[in-house]
Design a protein around this motif. Structure first.
Motif, PDB file in Angstrom:
ATOM      1  N   ARG A  25      -3.119   1.799  10.494  1.00 25.87           N
ATOM      2  CA  ARG A  25      -4.280   1.398   9.689  1.00 25.87           C
ATOM      3  C   ARG A  25      -3.920   0.310   8.684  1.00 25.87           C
ATOM      4  O   ARG A  25      -4.735  -0.525   8.339  1.00 25.87           O
ATOM      5  N   LEU A  28      -4.418  -3.087  10.334  1.00 21.09           N
ATOM      6  CA  LEU A  28      -5.699  -3.446  10.930  1.00 21.09           C
ATOM      7  C   LEU A  28      -6.465  -4.353   9.976  1.00 21.09           C
ATOM      8  O   LEU A  28      -6.476  -4.131   8.767  1.00 21.09           O
ATOM      9  N   SER A  70      -8.801   2.254  21.368  1.00 29.16           N
ATOM     10  CA  SER A  70      -9.318   1.479  20.240  1.00 29.16           C
ATOM     11  C   SER A  70      -8.304   1.426  19.098  1.00 29.16           C
ATOM     12  O   SER A  70      -7.459   2.320  18.955  1.00 29.16           O
ATOM     13  N   PRO A  71      -8.388   0.395  18.243  1.00 28.44           N
ATOM     14  CA  PRO A  71      -7.534   0.332  17.054  1.00 28.44           C
ATOM     15  C   PRO A  71      -7.710   1.544  16.149  1.00 28.44           C
ATOM     16  O   PRO A  71      -6.740   2.019  15.555  1.00 28.44           O
ATOM     17  N   SER A  75      -4.785   4.130  14.856  1.00 26.03           N
ATOM     18  CA  SER A  75      -4.552   4.412  13.454  1.00 26.03           C
ATOM     19  C   SER A  75      -4.522   5.904  13.189  1.00 26.03           C
ATOM     20  O   SER A  75      -3.657   6.416  12.475  1.00 26.03           O
ATOM     21  N   PHE A  89      -5.480  -1.111  25.222  1.00 26.49           N
ATOM     22  CA  PHE A  89      -6.484  -1.585  24.273  1.00 26.49           C
ATOM     23  C   PHE A  89      -7.351  -2.714  24.814  1.00 26.49           C
ATOM     24  O   PHE A  89      -8.134  -3.301  24.090  1.00 26.49           O
ATOM     25  N   ASN A 102      -6.738  -7.465  18.511  1.00 25.25           N
ATOM     26  CA  ASN A 102      -6.884  -6.235  17.740  1.00 25.25           C
ATOM     27  C   ASN A 102      -6.833  -5.017  18.670  1.00 25.25           C
ATOM     28  O   ASN A 102      -7.652  -4.927  19.585  1.00 25.25           O
ATOM     29  N   PRO A 103      -5.851  -4.136  18.484  1.00 26.96           N
ATOM     30  CA  PRO A 103      -4.865  -4.149  17.417  1.00 26.96           C
ATOM     31  C   PRO A 103      -3.829  -5.253  17.615  1.00 26.96           C
ATOM     32  O   PRO A 103      -3.559  -5.673  18.739  1.00 26.96           O
ATOM     33  N   ALA A 107       0.569  -3.926  14.650  1.00 29.88           N
ATOM     34  CA  ALA A 107      -0.068  -2.610  14.541  1.00 29.88           C
ATOM     35  C   ALA A 107       0.345  -1.709  15.696  1.00 29.88           C
ATOM     36  O   ALA A 107       0.611  -0.515  15.504  1.00 29.88           O
ATOM     37  N   MET A 108       0.398  -2.266  16.916  1.00 34.07           N
ATOM     38  CA  MET A 108       0.837  -1.464  18.063  1.00 34.07           C
ATOM     39  C   MET A 108       2.288  -1.039  17.910  1.00 34.07           C
ATOM     40  O   MET A 108       2.666   0.097  18.221  1.00 34.07           O
TER      41      MET A 108
END
Length: 264
Positions: A25, A28, A70-71, A75, A89, A102-103, A107-108
């Motif tokens: 998170r 993101l 999904s992102p 998270s 994703f 995104n992500p 983030a991944m």
């Protein structure tokens, strides 16, 4: 590529006085991306569809993997109890970094680290910035630079996580590439905005040497000129924790007999 060598007890908080990354998170861009992509591929087939009629997504789910798309799901799951996770994703190629992927790769990567770091025997993680290669094939300098910068950010995310978790000195990190693409050269050109004029020699792969960067235990084994095969074998031995007898091919640099031996 990285592997944690031994487990340390981690505190609930990882505050170090610098930026604090705890879950996906944190990286993101916003919380508005709550819905997963439409569950259909471009040709109308669902996720996991293959020409041989196997559905790998369903097979992974039967083996206890949670499938996320999904992102927001990334998270949530990366901040919860550890478990088996399969994250896809996008039903096709991920968007470019310049298009707001995104992500993000960071983030991944962070989500994977949060999940894998709970493994009592350590872990192995491979992170790829694949679209650097695509930009080279297209001879698109801006594409390459944006993707390389995105990959660099992911590496920084790894370093921050290891530092904040207190496992930096016990984790091997190796950063390299399997080839160069496009034959890029940068010529000085003071009249251009960056002062450089990028030139390409091909739209294919080249034989130009690629750099290898390493840190942590066994890092000294990943320096100087080496073949891909040598790097691969040394990574396997780092994960196994000892010498390995490889079934292909035996060379003077890697003799058949090593005590102790693990056969693959």
């Amino acid at each position: 590529l990285l592997r944690r060598y031994r487990r340390k007890q981690r505190s609930a908080g990882l505050a170090t006085g610098r930026e604090l990354f705890i879950t996906g998170r944190d990286l993101l861009p916003s919380t508005r991306f709550l819905a997963a992509e439409n569950p259909l591929l471009w040709n109308g087939n669902p996720y996991g569809t293959r020409n041989d009629s196997r559905n790998l997504v369903e097979e992974m789910k039967k083996r206890g993997y949670r499938f996320i798309r999904s992102p927001a799901e990334l998270s949530v799951i990366s901040s919860g109890p550890p478990g088996r996770v399969l994250g896809l994703f996008h039903s096709g190629s991920m968007p470019k970094a310049s298009e707001g992927r995104n992500p993000s790769l960071s983030a991944m990567t962070l989500g994977a680290l949060e999940i894998l770091s709970h493994a009592p025997k350590g872990f192995f993680l491979m992170v790829e910035g694949s679209q650097i290669d695509w930009g080279g094939h297209a001879n698109d300098f801006d594409y390459v630079m944006n993707e390389a910068a995105d990959f660099d950010t992911a590496i920084d995310t790894v370093r921050r996580f290891l530092r904040d978790a207190g496992i930096e000195k016990e984790t091997l990190v190796v950063v390299t590439a399997d080839h160069e693409t496009g034959g890029l050269s940068l010529n000085v050109h003071p009249q251009l905005a960056l002062g450089l004029d990028p030139k390409w020699t091909t739209t294919n792969h080249t034989a130009a040497p690629v750099p290898v960067f390493s840190a942590g235990p066994r890092a000294e084994q990943f320096c100087g000129y080496q073949s891909h095969e040598q790097i691969g074998r040394r990574l396997i031995e780092a994960v196994v924790g000892g010498k390995v007898e490889f079934a292909y091919p035996t060379t003077s640099a890697f003799p058949a007999e090593h005590p102790p031996v693990r056969k693959l």
